[in-house]
Each structure stands twice: as structure tokens, then as C-alpha cells.
Design a protein around this motif. Structure first.
Motif, short mmCIF file in Angstrom:
data_model
loop_
_atom_site.label_atom_id
_atom_site.label_comp_id
_atom_site.label_asym_id
_atom_site.label_seq_id
_atom_site.Cartn_x
_atom_site.Cartn_y
_atom_site.Cartn_z
N ASP A 631 -27.18 28.88 19.92
CA ASP A 631 -28.36 29.72 20.17
C ASP A 631 -28.60 30.86 19.17
O ASP A 631 -29.50 31.02 18.71
N ALA A 632 -27.55 31.59 18.70
CA ALA A 632 -27.46 32.50 17.70
C ALA A 632 -27.79 32.04 16.47
O ALA A 632 -28.55 32.86 15.70
N GLU A 633 -27.59 30.91 15.98
CA GLU A 633 -27.70 30.29 14.62
C GLU A 633 -29.45 30.19 14.72
O GLU A 633 -29.94 30.33 13.80
N LEU A 634 -29.85 29.69 15.85
CA LEU A 634 -31.39 29.25 15.90
C LEU A 634 -31.91 30.58 15.84
O LEU A 634 -33.30 30.82 15.21
N TRP A 635 -31.73 31.63 16.66
CA TRP A 635 -32.43 32.72 16.67
C TRP A 635 -32.36 33.74 15.24
O TRP A 635 -33.34 34.22 15.07
N GLU A 636 -31.30 33.71 14.77
CA GLU A 636 -31.27 34.35 13.49
C GLU A 636 -31.96 33.62 12.62
O GLU A 636 -32.73 34.36 11.69
N THR A 637 -32.20 32.55 12.48
CA THR A 637 -33.10 31.90 11.36
C THR A 637 -34.58 32.05 11.84
O THR A 637 -35.18 32.35 11.11
N HIS A 638 -34.81 32.33 13.24
CA HIS A 638 -36.10 32.69 13.56
C HIS A 638 -36.55 34.01 13.01
O HIS A 638 -37.48 34.35 12.72
N LEU A 639 -35.51 34.81 13.44
CA LEU A 639 -35.75 36.26 13.16
C LEU A 639 -35.57 36.43 11.53
O LEU A 639 -36.78 37.37 11.03
N SER A 640 -35.14 35.77 10.76
CA SER A 640 -35.34 35.79 9.13
C SER A 640 -36.74 35.37 8.72
O SER A 640 -37.40 35.97 8.00
N LEU A 641 -37.38 34.48 9.49
CA LEU A 641 -38.67 33.92 9.32
C LEU A 641 -39.78 34.91 9.68
O LEU A 641 -40.81 35.20 9.13
N LYS A 642 -39.39 35.76 10.92
CA LYS A 642 -40.32 36.56 11.29
C LYS A 642 -40.14 37.82 10.21
O LYS A 642 -41.30 38.49 10.13
N THR A 643 -39.10 38.01 9.95
CA THR A 643 -39.08 39.34 8.75
C THR A 643 -40.01 38.99 7.79
O THR A 643 -40.85 39.95 7.37
N GLY A 644 -39.88 37.80 7.37
CA GLY A 644 -40.87 37.34 6.19
C GLY A 644 -42.03 37.54 6.41
O GLY A 644 -43.08 37.88 5.57
N VAL A 673 -46.67 49.10 8.76
CA VAL A 673 -46.92 48.45 10.18
C VAL A 673 -46.20 47.25 10.53
O VAL A 673 -45.53 46.61 10.14
N LEU A 674 -46.06 47.09 12.06
CA LEU A 674 -45.49 45.90 12.54
C LEU A 674 -43.87 46.26 12.79
O LEU A 674 -43.35 47.06 11.82
N SER A 675 -43.38 45.84 13.73
CA SER A 675 -41.92 45.91 14.01
C SER A 675 -41.22 44.54 14.23
O SER A 675 -41.85 43.62 14.82
N PRO A 676 -40.12 44.43 13.53
CA PRO A 676 -39.30 43.08 13.54
C PRO A 676 -38.75 43.00 15.20
O PRO A 676 -38.49 42.03 15.35
N ASP A 756 -55.94 31.12 4.35
CA ASP A 756 -55.68 29.70 3.40
C ASP A 756 -54.32 29.07 3.95
O ASP A 756 -53.74 29.41 4.88
N ILE A 757 -54.08 28.02 3.19
CA ILE A 757 -52.88 27.30 3.70
C ILE A 757 -51.45 28.22 3.36
O ILE A 757 -50.59 28.16 4.53
N ASN A 758 -51.69 29.08 2.38
CA ASN A 758 -50.42 29.97 2.33
C ASN A 758 -50.36 30.92 3.44
O ASN A 758 -49.08 31.33 4.13
N VAL A 759 -51.49 31.46 3.82
CA VAL A 759 -51.41 32.61 5.02
C VAL A 759 -50.90 31.81 6.13
O VAL A 759 -50.07 32.40 6.76
N GLY A 760 -51.46 30.72 6.40
CA GLY A 760 -51.34 29.76 7.63
C GLY A 760 -49.67 29.47 7.58
O GLY A 760 -49.09 29.45 8.69
N ARG A 761 -49.13 29.19 6.49
CA ARG A 761 -47.90 28.96 6.55
C ARG A 761 -46.74 29.97 6.99
O ARG A 761 -45.93 29.87 7.72
N TYR A 762 -47.08 31.22 6.39
CA TYR A 762 -46.31 32.38 6.79
C TYR A 762 -46.63 32.54 8.36
O TYR A 762 -45.66 32.89 9.31
N LEU A 763 -47.69 32.52 8.83
CA LEU A 763 -48.06 32.78 10.38
C LEU A 763 -47.41 31.76 11.14
O LEU A 763 -46.65 32.13 12.24
N VAL A 764 -47.40 30.40 11.02
CA VAL A 764 -46.83 29.29 11.91
C VAL A 764 -45.34 29.44 11.75
O VAL A 764 -44.75 28.91 12.64
N GLN A 765 -44.85 30.06 10.69
CA GLN A 765 -43.20 29.88 10.51
C GLN A 765 -42.70 31.31 11.08
O GLN A 765 -41.42 31.25 11.60
N GLY A 766 -43.39 32.27 11.22
CA GLY A 766 -43.02 33.57 11.64
C GLY A 766 -43.26 34.15 12.99
O GLY A 766 -42.54 35.04 13.43
#
Length: 903
Positions: A631-644, A673-676, A756-766
Motif C-alpha cells: 500500500d505504501a509503495e502505491l500511495w507514494e508513487t501516486h503522491l509523486s505524480l500528484k506533486t508533478g 496555488v494548490l496543496s499536495p 492538449d495531450i500534454n496537459v491531459g497527461r499531467y491531469l490523468v496521471q496526477g
């Protein structure tokens, strides 16, 4: 930067006297074999030999420029390998297709070309990066060794100069003596450093765009320019000199990474044990032709506007991965879709920019006669012409038609300038070009498709051209040819919204289809009946969806619910049949996993899903391993994407504000703006009113209390474009954008411009949660939420499109129960209330419920269930396998069994 030599002015007679030996019989002495041998011995490398030889030829001919262009391994492009006079940094980077420029003309014709005023020649093309502006005359001769073209040798002068037959012969002799050295250079692949050549090889095939290793190489060459150039590797490599690439490679130890990516690409392209090789061998000699008005492949190739194009891009990528023989057919939009900018009031402004084809991974499509293809379509008011570009998409090819060619009327040159622009006459001409022109482009390349897959009705005219072609080939009349072609046609409808189905008045149909109708041997009424729901209604317009449904043996919607809606919409086409018997089935859309999966998640899957999981991502058992991830590995991976995502949103917000001239104080605020730590909800899609981007504003006071809760805050990231002519959609967008200026919401709402695709990539991943609240049942499928699934985000959606068949109560969240109301206001109010209820009672509590380790165990459990139950189902590999087994193979006559009852 080295500048071309100018030389002193002199007359033509003096030039000729200086350049030509007194005894013309001695012209071969312009470059002797002994001199070449000496130069080779001194240099020891073909590349250096070429440099020394061109300098000697320029001196002997007394020309300001001498250049050697070598034919690349693909034999469709020339590369500048050595020069005296042009800018030296262009060596190894200046490329031209054989259809471009005068050097390309020499290679095309394999004979000398002499021009005294280049700007007056129709094939003149100015390469600004080479510093060619000073030169007037041109003489080029082919470099041939062993009877095979190796390249082109060129001299140029500042003053206009008419080259004599003797001079042409002299340069040809020099080329003959130089050709063995050129051949050696090409054979050894040493005229450009192997590193540079391999980088260019990667850049010219869009396979790199879904290969993380290749993408990271281009990023690391120059991270800042990579971002500024919209992640375009060709534009990046065009800017970096050979020495610059080598220097960066040494600094970053890139050679091994480049060689590894290059080998993997070649192994990928040459693999013969693919899923397609096992299941779809019949398609190899006669591939699928996949027609679409747009293809969303990557942000650097702006020939898409939204979901339809991105789906088409994912379809062709998965076909490549699976080894399905498929050729895409579309249009090349020189200005693409618009660039979006918001003014200070939050109102959308549109900007159109011209795409530089030299910076795109395209080459001229070559026909069976070895010449660049041009197609022509006759109308009652003249002909429309187009050239054809070819792109490599992994193992597949994509053909794009471009009407910006000589011979077209000015308005027709603009036909492929922009997506979805102009009036009905403009639109029908685009669709004529796509359908009829696209089919003719395939034929010109010697491609006879066994299946025509029409991705929406825009390309429906392709079927009429295919019928005409079958009549011609087999000596049939129209009535006999129709069923033979129809059994090979697959038609996919994408929209339950009436405005999404193109309709044209009879006068436009006759103007543009009249000559084709004559060839088909049918009357105007017969043709119009093919596009009318009621053939007897002479006042009804011509509908492209009706044409597709009538002329396709197989038709499908793009989700289960959309199938029900489509059958209800088109029952009138099938009189006497109950709604459930209307022959429109469904294949639910999916997304291309390598394109949308974050590299961090890809590495996590590599560790836990087993070797080769990506090749089998459309199979359910592959995803079972997600339950074994800590669980911790999955959550930390997600948090790194959210930070991005948050860092990206801040950067874009500051750039947007700075462009609008906002204060330093505002820029400073946007940098934070925004908080992790806050629950982050994303919403990104086309701002059509039925998608209800403003549903979250149904209760502003309630919204303010949620986003400002100090213990359980919520924040939102929005993106999306409204159609330039959709004023209500722009008004909804403005409502969202204005929240960034509202003190109660300023730190909790960000609108990212130019989706665009680049913006979409950041959003769906984070994002933590993906919000989707269209007015049911108007969302045919929707695929953005499927991209979120792959990256561990959870969906909060109306039970419409794909989510209606995906939601199981534990793998995300649902807005409402799937019931609608005939009164739209009641419908919207009810959905708004349900949205707030689910946020308050389900989403927010589950996200903030943490254990002693700070982990939201219940939330992570849903993340895992989402990935396990949905990752394989809503996957483009599964989608393309379904199309192949259920549509393509039967349409091509390759089904080994079919025991359906007749009738």
C-alpha cells in the motif's frame, strides 16, 4: 557562426574562363583519383574526405558553395553531409525529402539540374537555417556508384550563372570519382555520427512517443528546449549541432541509452510473433484502412481537437503494438486546432499558428511509379487537389492529405488549414477530400484494403469511391457492387448528440458528388436516398451517419449504453424491426496504456505484474498482481505524480498570468496555488454545455465550505476548450475561470489554458479524483476517466458512457443512479444535489480516513480494485482485438466459422 564567402564581382565570361581548363578534353582533371586518394589517406574518415573534397571542388569551379547531400538509408530523404559555403552547423541536421527543393529534384530525376535564377524555379525551396539567401545559381548532379543513387553533389554561386554543358560534364565527372567515397560513407553509416543518425531514426517514427526510454533521451538532451518545443524531437535535433549532441552524450553518458532504444525500436518493428500475426494474418496483404477526420498522436503533431482524434491515435498505436496491418487515413491541418488563451475577464480567445512541415516526422507518400502522390477529385465547379504525407506510427502508417498545393483555388488551399472550421460548403469539401481523396491515395500507393473502417461519418464518401473502383475493376453495375463493398465496411458512430451528425443540402451534394455520381451511373434521387432516413422525403438533407449505416455491413457504437441510444436513434432506417434488432452493436472504447501510463506507474507494474505485462495488458489475469503491491509503495508513487501535476499547474498558471500582464503579487500567489495534501479533483474535456463543467457550481456556498475546510480541504484543476462558435460553452468556461479571481476559491481552483495531450497527461496521471458529469445519456463513451484508472486515480462520474458498464460500487464513485428526467432543469438539479452528497458522504471521508502510518487504506483498496477490474477492460489493446476478431477478420473473409442463423 560561419558565413558564406562572397567573392568579388566578375562577369560570366571571366567566370567561365576561370572555371574551365583551356583544353576541354582535360576537364576530368578537375578532380583526379590521385587527389581523392591523397585526401582519403590524410583524413582516414569518409566524412572528413567529403569535407575536403567539396572544398577542392568549390575552389576548382570558383563557386561560393559546394555541398554533398547523401541519401539516407530510407532512400526518401537527403541529408547535408559536407559543405563549403553553407553554415557548417547544418551538416548532419539539414534534411530534405526527395520531393523538396532542387537537390531533391536531382535525386528524383537522377540527372543534372542547372538553374541560373533559383527563385524563379517552381521547385525552389529556401532552407533559412543553411544561409542560402545569398545564392542565385544552382548546379546539381547525382552521385551514383555501382548503378545505385548515393546522393547529390551541388555547387551554388552568388551571381546568376548559366552553367555550360562542359561545366555540367565536369561536375558529373567529379561526382563519378567521388561516388565510391560517398558509397563507403553510406555503407559505414559514418557521414553522420552513429549517435546522431540513431537519434534521427528514433525521432522519425512516432513509436518514441509511447516509449519512455526514448522520450527521456530527448528530454535529457536539453530539458528547457524540449519543453519549449512542445516535446518535438525533430525540432530539437534540428537545433543541436553534431558536436553539441556528442558533447551532451558524453556529459550524460547517453550512448548506451540511445543504442538500447534504437535496438529496441528495430526489434519492435521486425517482430513477427505478434498477436496480429497469430490472429489476423489475412490482413497482411490487404490491410485495414482506418479513416478518421483527426488523429491525436502527440502534442507536437497538432492535427486533432479532442476525444475523437485521441481515440483514433490510440487505435492506430494499439494496432501497431498488436501487429494488426492497418493504415490510417486523415487530413493534415496546417494550423491544427486553435491555441487557447483567456483574457483578463476569463473569455476564451483563439489563436491559429502555422505548422512547419519540416519540423514534423512526415515524408511525401510515394506511389507505385516512384513519384510523390497527388490526388485529384472533380466537382461540378472544378477540381480539388491534395498532396499526401506519410507518417510512421510504429509498425503502422498514417496518410494525411494536404490541400495546400499549387493548382488549387485559394479557398481550396485553405481546406486543410484548420479542423472543423468554415461553413457547410467548406465542410463537405473537407469530407470529400478525406473520403474520396483518401481512398485514391491508398490506391496510388498500391494498397488495396480488405476493410474500410470509418471512424465516424466524416469519411463516408470513401465507400462511394470504393464502389466506383469495384465497378471499374469487376465490370459491375452499382447495384451489384454495393453489397460486395458493404461487406468490407465497418462503421463506428460516436455521438448521440444530433449536432454531431453532419448533414448537407442536396445542392451541395450534387455540386461535389455529381461527377462521382455520373461514374456510379445512378440518379440524383438515388444518391440522396443513401443519406436520407426517409428516402421518399425530397426535402430531407443528406446525413453522413445515415450513409455510413446504410453502406456498412457492420456498425457499432462505443459503449453499451451508447449502443442502446444509437439503436433508438436510428430505428427509422430499419422499418419493421424492433429497436433491439437494429443492427448497431457496440465495442466500448479503450485507451493506449503506454501512451497514458506515467513512467513511475510503468516501473511499479514492471516490478509486480510480471515480465511482458504491457504486451498482454488487454488480458484480465495480468492485472491480478496489483493486489500484491504494498500500500505504501502505491500511495507514494501516486503522491509523486500528484506533486508533478501541482508543479505543472503552478507553472502554467504563472505563465498565463504573466502573459496577461498581471501583477508580481498575483504571480507570487500563483506560485503557491494548490496543496499536495488536499484532495485534488480534475475536470478536463471539451466545454460543450451538455458536459456541464459548471455543475459543481450548483451550490456555491456548499462548495466554498468544502474547499476551505481546514481539516479536509478540496481543490480543483480544470482544463478544456470551447468550440470557437459555441458562445454558451465559452460562458461556462468563463464561469470556471473566474473562480481563480474569487478570494474564496483563489488558491483552490486552477484553470490550465490550451488543453492538449500534454496537459491531459499531467491531469490523468496526477489527480486523486476524476470528475465527469455529462447530461446522461449524451456521453457516448468518454475515455479520459479510463486514463485515470491506469494511474491509480478514482472516477466520480455520472453513470453514462463507459462508466455505466464499469462501476461496481467499490471501484470509484457514482453520481446518481442512472435515472434521468424529461425536464432538463430537474435533471440538472438532481445531479447537482447528488454530486455534493457523494462528495460529502463518500469521497472526502474516505480520502481523509488515515491509519497510524498516514495511509488512506480504504482509498488505496479502491485504487487497487479500480486497476484490477478496469485496467484490462478499458484498454485499447482489448478494443482493437475486439474490432479485429468481430469486425475486421469477418469483413475480410477470414473467419474460420460463422454459424449465425440467416434472416
Amino acid at each position: 557562426m560561419a558565413q558564406p564567402g562572397a567573392g568579388s564581382p566578375r562577369g560570366e565570361e571571366e567566370l567561365l574562363t576561370a572555371a574551365v581548363p583551356a583544353d576541354p578534353r582535360q576537364h576530368s582533371d578537375v578532380l583526379t583519383l590521385e587527389e581523392i586518394a591523397n585526401l582519403t589517406a590524410e583524413a582516414g574518415k569518409p566524412a572528413e574526405t567529403l569535407t575536403n573534397v567539396v572544398a577542392l571542388i568549390a575552389k576548382r569551379f570558383k563557386t561560393e558553395v559546394c555541398s554533398a547531400y547523401l541519401l539516407e538509408p530510407d532512400r526518401t530523404n537527403l541529408i547535408l553531409a559536407a559543405t563549403l559555403g553553407l553554415r557548417p552547423q547544418c551538416v548532419g541536421t539539414l534534411r530534405m525529402a526527395l520531393h523538396e527543393g532542387l537537390a531533391g529534384l536531382v535525386a528524383e530525376q537522377v540527372q543534372p539540374v542547372a538553374v541560373n535564377q533559383v527563385k524563379n524555379h517552381p521547385r525552389f525551396k529556401y532552407f533559412s537555417e543553411a544561409g542560402e539567401e545569398a545564392y542565385q545559381s544552382f548546379l546539381g548532379v547525382p552521385l551514383i556508384d555501382g548503378g545505385v543513387l548515393q546522393g547529390v553533389l551541388v555547387v551554388q554561386t552568388i551571381e546568376a550563372r548559366s552553367f555550360t554543358d562542359v561545366e555540367i560534364k565536369m561536375l558529373s565527372e567529379a561526382a563519378n570519382q567521388l561516388a565510391p567515397v560517398v558509397s563507403e560513407a553510406r555503407t559505414l553509416d559514418r557521414f553522420v555520427a552513429p549517435l546522431q543518425e540513431r537519434l534521427w531514426s528514433l525521432a522519425r517514427n512516432l513509436w518514441w512517443s509511447w516509449d519512455n526510454d526514448s522520450t527521456s533521451i530527448f528530454h535529457d538532451l536539453d530539458p528547457l528546449r524540449w519543453r519549449q518545443l512542445n516535446h518535438n524531437p525533430i525540432a530539437l535535433l534540428s537545433e543541436i549541432s553534431l558536436a553539441g549532441v556528442e558533447r551532451r552524450a558524453q556529459e550524460l553518458v547517453l550512448h548506451g541509452r540511445v543504442n538500447y532504444a534504437y535496438r529496441r525500436k528495430n526489434e519492435y518493428l521486425n517482430a513477427d510473433r505478434t498477436w496480429g500475426a497469430r490472429h489476423a494474418g489475412i490482413l497482411r496483404p490487404r490491410p485495414v484502412a482506418y479513416f478518421s477526420a483527426e488523429f491525436g498522436l502527440h502534442e507536437s503533431l497538432p492535427v486533432y481537437s479532442g476525444g475523437l482524434g485521441v481515440l483514433a491515435g490510440d487505435h492506430i498505436k494499439s494496432a501497431s503494438d498488436l501487429g494488426i496491418p492497418l493504415v490510417g487515413v486523415g487530413l493534415f491541418y496546417g494550423q491544427g486546432y486553435f491555441r487557447q488563451r483567456l483574457d483578463k475577464s476569463g473569455w476564451q480567445q483563439e489563436e491559429y499558428l502555422q505548422t512547419d512541415t519540416n519540423q514534423m516526422p512526415m515524408e511525401a507518400a510515394i506511389g507505385t511509379k516512384g513519384e510523390p502522390i497527388t490526388v485529384q477529385i472533380e466537382t461540378r465547379t472544378g477540381a480539388i487537389r491534395a498532396k499526401v504525407w506519410r507518417l510512421k506510427i510504429g509498425r503502422c502508417a498514417l496518410l494525411l492529405l494536404d490541400s495546400n498545393v499549387e493548382g488549387n483555388a485559394p479557398e481550396d488551399r485553405e481546406l486543410t488549414a484548420r479542423l472543423y472550421g468554415g461553413d457547410s460548403r467548406f465542410r463537405i469539401r473537407q469530407e470529400l477530400l478525406l473520403g474520396v481523396g483518401g481512398f485514391r491515395a491508398l490506391k496510388a500507393m498500391g494498397i488495396t484494403p480488405s476493410v474500410l473502417h470509418l471512424n465516424e461519418g466524416h469519411s463516408g464518401f470513401a465507400v462511394l469511391e470504393a464502389i466506383r473502383n469495384r465497378m471499374e475493376e469487376e465490370g459491375l453495375d452499382f447495384s451489384c457492387a454495393v453489397p460486395r463493398v458493404s461487406r468490407e465496411v465497418v462503421f463506428t458512430t460516436h455521438t448521440p448528440v444530433p449536432a454531431g451528425h453532419d448533414r448537407f443540402e442536396g445542392s451541395l451534394i450534387e455540386e461535389h458528388l455529381g461527377p462521382l455520381r455520373d461514374s456510379l451511373g445512378i440518379s440524383y434521387d438515388w444518391l440522396m436516398s443513401l443519406g436520407r432516413e426517409n428516402p421518399q422525403n425530397s426535402s430531407e438533407s443528406f446525413c453522413m451517419t445515415v450513409l455510413g449505416l446504410k453502406l456498412a455491413r457492420r456498425a457499432n457504437a462505443v459503449s453499451a449504453l451508447h449502443g442502446e441510444v444509437s439503436r433508438a436513434m436510428w430505428t427509422s432506417l430499419y422499418p419493421g424491426r424492433p429497436e433491439e434488432a437494429v443492427p448497431i452493436r457496440h465495442i466500448t472504447n479503450g485507451v493506449h496504456v503506454p501512451t497514458w501510463l506515467a513512467p513511475q506507474m510503468y516501473r511499479l507494474y514492471d516490478r509486480h505484474l510480471g515480465t511482458g505485462w504491457a504486451e498482454h495488458s488487454g488480458e484480465p489475469q495480468i492485472w491480478e498482481g496489483i493486489e500484491n503491491v504494498d500500500d505504501a509503495e502505491l500511495w507514494e508513487t501516486h503522491l509523486s505524480l500528484k506533486t508533478g501535476l501541482i508543479e505543472f499547474a503552478r507553472l502554467r498558471a504563472m505563465e498565463q498570468a504573466e502573459r496577461r500582464g498581471e501583477s508580481a503579487k498575483t504571480l507570487q500567489a500563483l506560485s503557491k496555488v494548490l496543496s499536495p495534501d488536499a484532495l485534488t479533483i480534475g475536470f478536463a474535456r471539451r466545454f460543450a454545455t451538455y458536459k456541464r463543467a459548471n455543475l459543481i457550481l450548483a451550490d456555491v456556498e456548499m462548495l466554498a465550505s468544502m474547499v476551505n475546510d481546514p481539516k479536509r480541504p478540496v481543490q480543483f484543476v480544470f482544463a478544456g476548450k470551447a468550440h470557437p462558435h459555441d458562445t454558451p460553452g465559452k460562458q461556462v468556461l468563463q464561469q470556471i475561470a473566474e473562480l481563480m479571481r474569487n478570494k474564496r476559491f483563489a488558491n483552490k481552483f486552477v484553470f490550465i489554458e490550451d488543453y492538449d495531450i500534454n496537459v491531459g497527461r499531467y491531469l490523468v496521471q496526477g489527480v486523486d479524483v476524476w470528475l465527469n458529469n455529462p447530461r446522461r445519456p449524451l456521453e457516448a463513451s468518454g475515455t479520459s476517466g479510463q486514463k485515470v484508472v491506469l494511474n491509480g486515480g478514482l472516477n466520480l462520474s455520472v453513470l453514462d458512457g463507459w462508466w455505466a458498464e464499469a462501476y461496481d460500487g467499490l471501484n470509484g464513485f457514482a453520481i446518481g443512479t442512472g435515472r434521468t428526467h424529461t425536464n432538463m432543469d430537474v435533471h440538472d438539479r438532481r445531479d447537482g444535489e447528488n454530486l455534493y452528497r457523494v462528495l460529502r458522504e463518500e469521497v472526502i471521508p474516505l480520502f481523509y480516513q488515515r491509519d497510524r502510518d498516514g495511509l488512506p487504506r480504504g482509498w488505496i483498496k479502491r485504487m487497487k480494485r479500480t486497476i484490477r477490474t478496469l485496467g484490462w477492460r478499458f484498454n485499447a489493446n482489448r478494443m482493437v482485438m475486439d474490432y479485429t476478431l468481430k469486425c475486421y477478420i469477418p469483413a475480410s473473409g477470414g473467419a474460420s466459422s460463422d454459424m449465425r442463423a440467416a434472416g
